[in-house]
Design an enzyme around this catalytic site. Structure first.
Site, PDB file in Angstrom:
ATOM      1  N   LYS A   2       7.217  -4.263   2.037  1.00 33.73           N
ATOM      2  CA  LYS A   2       7.388  -3.160   2.981  1.00 33.73           C
ATOM      3  C   LYS A   2       8.820  -3.163   3.534  1.00 33.73           C
ATOM      4  O   LYS A   2       9.557  -4.134   3.350  1.00 33.73           O
ATOM      5  CB  LYS A   2       6.339  -3.308   4.093  1.00 33.73           C
ATOM      6  CG  LYS A   2       4.895  -3.229   3.573  1.00 33.73           C
ATOM      7  CD  LYS A   2       3.883  -3.401   4.700  1.00 33.73           C
ATOM      8  CE  LYS A   2       2.454  -3.334   4.177  1.00 33.73           C
ATOM      9  NZ  LYS A   2       1.461  -3.510   5.267  1.00 33.73           N
ATOM     10  N   TYR A  17      -2.522   5.066   1.741  1.00 29.21           N
ATOM     11  CA  TYR A  17      -3.326   4.524   2.836  1.00 29.21           C
ATOM     12  C   TYR A  17      -4.467   5.470   3.248  1.00 29.21           C
ATOM     13  O   TYR A  17      -4.917   5.414   4.393  1.00 29.21           O
ATOM     14  CB  TYR A  17      -2.430   4.217   4.037  1.00 29.21           C
ATOM     15  CG  TYR A  17      -1.658   2.910   3.883  1.00 29.21           C
ATOM     16  CD1 TYR A  17      -2.324   1.707   3.649  1.00 29.21           C
ATOM     17  CD2 TYR A  17      -0.270   2.870   3.984  1.00 29.21           C
ATOM     18  CE1 TYR A  17      -1.630   0.505   3.515  1.00 29.21           C
ATOM     19  CE2 TYR A  17       0.432   1.669   3.856  1.00 29.21           C
ATOM     20  CZ  TYR A  17      -0.264   0.485   3.618  1.00 29.21           C
ATOM     21  OH  TYR A  17       0.424  -0.702   3.487  1.00 29.21           O
ATOM     22  N   ASN A  75       3.877  -6.444   8.900  1.00 27.69           N
ATOM     23  CA  ASN A  75       3.363  -7.613   8.171  1.00 27.69           C
ATOM     24  C   ASN A  75       3.884  -7.745   6.743  1.00 27.69           C
ATOM     25  O   ASN A  75       3.295  -8.427   5.906  1.00 27.69           O
ATOM     26  CB  ASN A  75       1.828  -7.666   8.231  1.00 27.69           C
ATOM     27  CG  ASN A  75       1.178  -6.479   7.570  1.00 27.69           C
ATOM     28  OD1 ASN A  75       1.865  -5.610   7.025  1.00 27.69           O
ATOM     29  ND2 ASN A  75      -0.137  -6.427   7.600  1.00 27.69           N
ATOM     30  N   HIS A 124       2.181  -5.573   1.067  1.00 25.41           N
ATOM     31  CA  HIS A 124       0.876  -5.031   0.711  1.00 25.41           C
ATOM     32  C   HIS A 124       0.457  -5.646  -0.617  1.00 25.41           C
ATOM     33  O   HIS A 124       1.286  -5.845  -1.494  1.00 25.41           O
ATOM     34  CB  HIS A 124       0.965  -3.504   0.536  1.00 25.41           C
ATOM     35  CG  HIS A 124      -0.253  -2.942  -0.127  1.00 25.41           C
ATOM     36  ND1 HIS A 124      -1.383  -2.606   0.577  1.00 25.41           N
ATOM     37  CD2 HIS A 124      -0.537  -2.706  -1.438  1.00 25.41           C
ATOM     38  CE1 HIS A 124      -2.312  -2.172  -0.282  1.00 25.41           C
ATOM     39  NE2 HIS A 124      -1.823  -2.224  -1.498  1.00 25.41           N
ATOM     40  N   GLU A 141      -3.851   2.237  -7.013  1.00 24.48           N
ATOM     41  CA  GLU A 141      -2.504   2.088  -6.442  1.00 24.48           C
ATOM     42  C   GLU A 141      -1.433   2.015  -7.531  1.00 24.48           C
ATOM     43  O   GLU A 141      -0.370   2.616  -7.398  1.00 24.48           O
ATOM     44  CB  GLU A 141      -2.466   0.838  -5.550  1.00 24.48           C
ATOM     45  CG  GLU A 141      -3.352   0.995  -4.318  1.00 24.48           C
ATOM     46  CD  GLU A 141      -3.632  -0.302  -3.570  1.00 24.48           C
ATOM     47  OE1 GLU A 141      -4.330  -0.252  -2.545  1.00 24.48           O
ATOM     48  OE2 GLU A 141      -3.178  -1.383  -4.004  1.00 24.48           O
TER      49      GLU A 141
END
Ligand code: IDP
Length: 152
Positions: A10, A50, A113, A116, A127
């Site tokens: 990310k 998402y 965080n 992913h 995905e």
């Protein structure tokens, strides 16, 4: 062909110059990177990726976060790698993530965080196809596969 997972560093991970550290962990484990793409995700792709969280209170913040800078999207291949990578990534909330996991070693807040990783075969297929064309994924054999696996 072994299992494939969709993994994405990310924007916070990219901006903190942690690409090398994280990729190194996957490579040392014996996993194989078969596709990578650095990109700034647009809102539409973020919302599709998402979609399962669309009704959650943090959805807007999540979309803002994931579109806030470059990500490194990738496909990683290896034996039962979906669950293996989830273990290496650690709990969603980095404060609860074990030491030795990526989130446990580098991150503090759920909303930052770092990484992913697909949580099931179905998510991985969905995905990967959102981010990559088949022709962008490389099929190749590494010579140490016969050392790493009992049955190469
Ligand atoms: P995962 O990334 O560990 O699979 P999910 O529950 O699928 O976790 O959530 C997707 C992402 O949404 C998380 O990685 C995190 O960035 C964000 N997120 C989840 N829960 C919260 C929250 O309570 N506050 C802010 N962001 C959240």
């Amino acid at each position: 062909m072994r299992e494939r997972s969709f993994v994405m560093l990310k924007p916070d991970a990219v901006k903190r110059r942690l690409i090398g550290d994280v990729l190194n962990r996957f490579e040392r484990r014996g996993l194989k990177v078969v596709a990578t793409k650095m990109m700034v995700i647009n809102k539409e792709l973020a919302e599709k990726h998402y979609a399962e969280h669309a009704e959650k209170p943090f959805f807007k913040d999540l979309v803002d976060y994931i579109t806030s800078g470059p990500v490194l999207a990738m496909v990683i291949e290896g034996g039962e790698c979906i669950s293996l990578i989830r273990k290496m990534v650690g709990a969603t909330n980095p404060k609860e993530a074990d030491m030795g996991t990526i989130r446990g070693d580098y991150a503090i807040e759920t909303g930052r965080n770092m990484i992913h990783a697909s949580d099931s075969t179905e998510s991985a297929v969905r995905e990967i196809s959102l981010f990559f064309k088949d022709s962008e994924i490389c099929n190749y054999i590494l010579p140490d596969e016969e050392i790493i696996y009992e049955e190469p």
